[in-house]
Design a protein around this motif. Structure first.
Motif, short mmCIF file in Angstrom:
data_model
loop_
_atom_site.label_atom_id
_atom_site.label_comp_id
_atom_site.label_asym_id
_atom_site.label_seq_id
_atom_site.Cartn_x
_atom_site.Cartn_y
_atom_site.Cartn_z
N THR A 1 -20.53 16.91 -59.86
CA THR A 1 -21.82 16.74 -59.20
C THR A 1 -21.67 15.73 -58.08
OG1 THR A 1 -22.96 17.17 -61.27
CG2 THR A 1 -24.25 16.13 -59.52
N GLY A 2 -22.24 16.05 -56.91
CA GLY A 2 -22.14 15.13 -55.78
C GLY A 2 -23.21 15.40 -54.74
N LEU B 1 -27.73 18.96 -45.73
CA LEU B 1 -27.29 17.57 -45.79
C LEU B 1 -28.18 16.75 -46.72
CD1 LEU B 1 -25.24 15.64 -44.29
CD2 LEU B 1 -27.14 15.07 -42.83
N GLY B 2 -27.59 15.96 -47.60
CA GLY B 2 -28.34 15.08 -48.49
C GLY B 2 -28.72 15.69 -49.83
N GLN B 3 -28.47 16.97 -50.04
CA GLN B 3 -28.82 17.60 -51.31
C GLN B 3 -27.80 17.23 -52.38
OE1 GLN B 3 -29.26 21.85 -50.21
NE2 GLN B 3 -31.00 21.79 -51.60
N ILE B 4 -28.28 17.13 -53.62
CA ILE B 4 -27.39 16.94 -54.76
C ILE B 4 -27.00 18.33 -55.26
CG2 ILE B 4 -27.19 16.04 -57.10
CD1 ILE B 4 -29.30 13.97 -56.35
N VAL B 5 -25.69 18.58 -55.36
CA VAL B 5 -25.21 19.90 -55.75
C VAL B 5 -24.16 19.78 -56.85
CG1 VAL B 5 -25.66 21.01 -53.54
CG2 VAL B 5 -23.47 19.91 -53.92
N VAL C 1 -19.91 25.93 -54.36
CA VAL C 1 -21.20 25.34 -54.75
C VAL C 1 -21.90 26.32 -55.68
CG1 VAL C 1 -23.40 24.44 -53.92
CG2 VAL C 1 -21.35 24.13 -52.54
N ILE C 2 -22.24 25.87 -56.89
CA ILE C 2 -22.88 26.77 -57.85
C ILE C 2 -24.40 26.62 -57.88
CG2 ILE C 2 -20.91 27.24 -59.31
CD1 ILE C 2 -21.75 25.04 -61.15
N GLY D 1 -27.90 23.77 -56.55
CA GLY D 1 -28.35 22.51 -55.97
C GLY D 1 -29.65 22.08 -56.58
N SER D 2 -29.80 20.78 -56.72
CA SER D 2 -31.07 20.27 -57.24
C SER D 2 -31.81 19.59 -56.10
CB SER D 2 -30.81 19.33 -58.41
OG SER D 2 -29.88 18.33 -58.07
N GLY D 3 -32.34 18.42 -56.33
CA GLY D 3 -33.18 17.76 -55.35
C GLY D 3 -32.40 17.10 -54.22
N VAL D 4 -33.09 16.21 -53.54
CA VAL D 4 -32.50 15.46 -52.44
C VAL D 4 -32.06 14.10 -52.96
CG1 VAL D 4 -32.97 14.48 -50.16
CG2 VAL D 4 -33.95 16.67 -50.79
N ALA D 5 -30.90 13.65 -52.52
CA ALA D 5 -30.36 12.37 -52.99
C ALA D 5 -31.19 11.21 -52.47
CB ALA D 5 -28.92 12.22 -52.53
N ASP D 6 -31.29 10.15 -53.26
CA ASP D 6 -31.99 8.94 -52.85
C ASP D 6 -31.06 8.10 -51.99
OD1 ASP D 6 -33.74 6.83 -52.62
OD2 ASP D 6 -33.20 5.95 -54.56
N THR D 7 -31.41 7.91 -50.73
CA THR D 7 -30.55 7.17 -49.81
C THR D 7 -30.81 5.67 -49.87
OG1 THR D 7 -32.14 7.49 -48.02
CG2 THR D 7 -30.35 9.10 -48.23
N GLY D 8 -31.88 5.26 -50.53
CA GLY D 8 -32.20 3.85 -50.64
C GLY D 8 -33.00 3.31 -49.46
#
Length: 88
Positions: free
Chosen positions: A7-8, A53-57, A73-74, A76-83
């Motif tokens: 996951t990344g 860009l920025g999605q967690i997959v 890529v199998i 994708g979930s939400g958008v990553a928290d960039t802080g």
């Protein structure tokens, strides 16, 4: 042998049918015991150019598709928290 699944966060989607995924893992320093973040970038295949860009997959290991791409890529979930908060 089962295929590895990681996951990344997508850090680049500029290539055609390719995304670059940054995978972070935490390891314990062998001498000092501090938890250290280690990151590695993987090139993954995105057939429909649907991930942005920025999605967690989640990526899954597969046979080599090119010189650098051995992952697909199998899902994708939400958008990553960039802080960084957007107050605009």
């Amino acid at each position: 042998m089962p295929k590895r699944v990681l996951t990344g966060v997508i850090v680049s989607d500029k290539g055609d049918k390719t995304v670059v995924v940054n995978v972070e893992r935490k390891v314990k320093h062998p001498l000092y015991g501090k938890i250290i973040r280690r990151t590695k970038k993987y090139h993954a295949h995105d057939e429909g150019n649907v991930f942005k860009l920025g999605q967690i997959v989640r990526i899954e290991e597969c046979k080599p598709l090119s010189k650098l791409k051995t992952w697909i890529v199998i899902d994708g979930s939400g958008v990553a928290d960039t802080g960084v908060e957007d107050n605009a």
